[in-house]
Enzyme design. Structure first.
Site, short mmCIF file in Angstrom:
data_model
loop_
_atom_site.label_atom_id
_atom_site.label_comp_id
_atom_site.label_asym_id
_atom_site.label_seq_id
_atom_site.Cartn_x
_atom_site.Cartn_y
_atom_site.Cartn_z
N ASP A 169 -3.75 3.04 4.24
CA ASP A 169 -4.83 3.43 5.15
C ASP A 169 -6.12 2.68 4.80
OD1 ASP A 169 -5.39 4.77 2.83
OD2 ASP A 169 -5.59 6.75 3.75
N SER A 170 -6.06 1.81 3.77
CA SER A 170 -7.17 0.88 3.53
C SER A 170 -7.32 -0.08 4.70
CB SER A 170 -6.93 0.09 2.23
OG SER A 170 -5.62 -0.45 2.22
N ASP A 212 1.15 4.82 4.59
CA ASP A 212 0.26 5.96 4.29
C ASP A 212 0.20 6.91 5.47
OD1 ASP A 212 -0.76 5.77 1.72
OD2 ASP A 212 -2.37 4.40 2.31
N LYS A 271 3.61 7.69 2.19
CA LYS A 271 2.83 8.03 0.99
C LYS A 271 1.76 9.05 1.37
CE LYS A 271 -0.19 4.97 -1.05
NZ LYS A 271 -1.51 5.64 -0.90
N GLU A 318 -1.53 11.48 -0.33
CA GLU A 318 -2.46 11.62 -1.46
C GLU A 318 -2.56 13.08 -1.88
OE1 GLU A 318 -6.29 9.91 -0.54
OE2 GLU A 318 -5.43 7.95 -0.07
N GLU A 356 -4.24 5.78 -9.22
CA GLU A 356 -5.41 4.94 -8.90
C GLU A 356 -6.60 5.29 -9.79
OE1 GLU A 356 -6.30 4.53 -4.74
OE2 GLU A 356 -8.21 3.51 -5.13
O1 KIV Z 1 -4.47 2.40 1.21
C1 KIV Z 1 -4.30 1.71 0.20
O2 KIV Z 1 -4.52 0.50 0.17
C2 KIV Z 1 -3.83 2.38 -1.00
C3 KIV Z 1 -3.80 1.58 -2.26
C4 KIV Z 1 -5.16 1.43 -2.81
C5 KIV Z 1 -2.86 2.13 -3.26
O3 KIV Z 1 -3.51 3.53 -0.98
#
Ligand code: KIV
Length: 271
Positions: free
Chosen positions: A51-52, A90, A120, A122, A189
């Site tokens: 989600d980055s 994510d 994934k 969090e 992280e």
């Molecule tokens: O969204 C992302 O890029 C991440 C990484 C920083 C692990 O979750």
């Protein structure tokens, strides 16, 4: 023989084997077809459709605004480009917290509409119901502990997490809980390297670190950061392997000059 030669597609099982053999896992983020193809052909083990994308693709300050539809668009593009890497997507903010039925519905959309292999989430104990329900549908889940950017407004800062005993103990318990529940791996992280090593040693499932030291079972970076496309983000854990920003800018400036001078296109570049 290395698993790189013995299997074609990376699966969650391959990742366990890699941990058992002490082979490090290389993971990078990917959000679009062209970049994902390069990453896959270069041999990266996992592509994380993170989600980055909210930051590096859409220009938002945080990861909170990105939607499930946006993530599905990115993930489907990455899946079309990939033949070897495991693709993890994510679940974005607001699609799984506090509501396990919604979490399952979000994960099912990702799996059906993108063809990815895993999701994934969090968090630890507080999202365990969502993790359990998603797993019950046969969808592999990766955890993410330590600095969890979707909770940035709770933390108030992007500093290193779990530097005190209380937070470190909670992180260890959360990691054990995620493993027991059935997660196939956990991203750690921005935590102290000693804690990254301790957690990785305690778990059977692989850990993938980002700013968690070099004793985790693998590493992940945001591809735009490690290639030097982004310039303003420079945490200590980031190794820049290239300065693509300067290279692209140089190429674009030359193109502009060539257009303006009439040098482009030349005789061989026209019909
Ligand atoms: O969204 C992302 O890029 C991440 C990484 C920083 C692990 O979750």
């Amino acid at each position: 023989m290395s698993v790189h030669n013995s299997v074609r597609k990376v699966t969650t099982h391959v990742l366990y084997e890699m941990k058992l053999k002490g082979e490090k896992i290389a993971m990078l983020t990917g959000y679009d077809f062209s970049m994902a193809r390069i990453l896959d052909q270069a041999g990266v083990d996992i592509i994380l459709v993170g989600d980055s994308a909210s930051n590096v693709m859409a220009g938002f300050e945080t990861t909170l605004p990105i939607t499930l539809d946006n993530m599905i668009y990115h993930a489907a593009s990455v899946v079309r480009a990939t033949s070897r890497a495991l693709i993890v997507v994510d679940l974005p903010f607001g699609t799984y917290q506090g509501n396990s039925k919604k979490a399952l519905a979000s994960a099912v959309r990702i799996m059906k509409e993108t063809g990815a292999s895993a999701v994934k989430l969090e968090g630890g104990e507080e999202i365990i119901d969502s993790v359990e329900r998603i797993l019950s549908a046969g969808i592999p889940v990766m955890g993410h502990l330590g600095l969890t950017p979707q909770a940035i407004h709770k933390f108030g800062t992007y500093v290193v997490r779990a530097t005190d005993n209380e937070e470190a103990d909670k992180l260890i318990k959360d990691a054990q809980k995620l493993e027991k529940t059935g997660c196939f791996g956990i991203v750690l992280e921005k935590i102290p390297a000693t804690l990254g090593e301790k957690v990785s040693g305690m778990l059977r499932i692989p850990t993938i670190g980002i700013g968690a030291g070099n004793k985790t079972d693998g590493q992940v970076l945001v591809v735009h950061d490690m290639l030097g496309i982004t310039q303003e983000f420079s945490p200590r854990f980031l190794r820049r392997y290239h300065n693509l920003n300067a290279e692209i800018s140089g190429a674009v400036k030359t193109y502009i000059e060539d257009v303006r001078s009439g040098d482009f296109p030349n005789d061989r570049e026209q019909y």
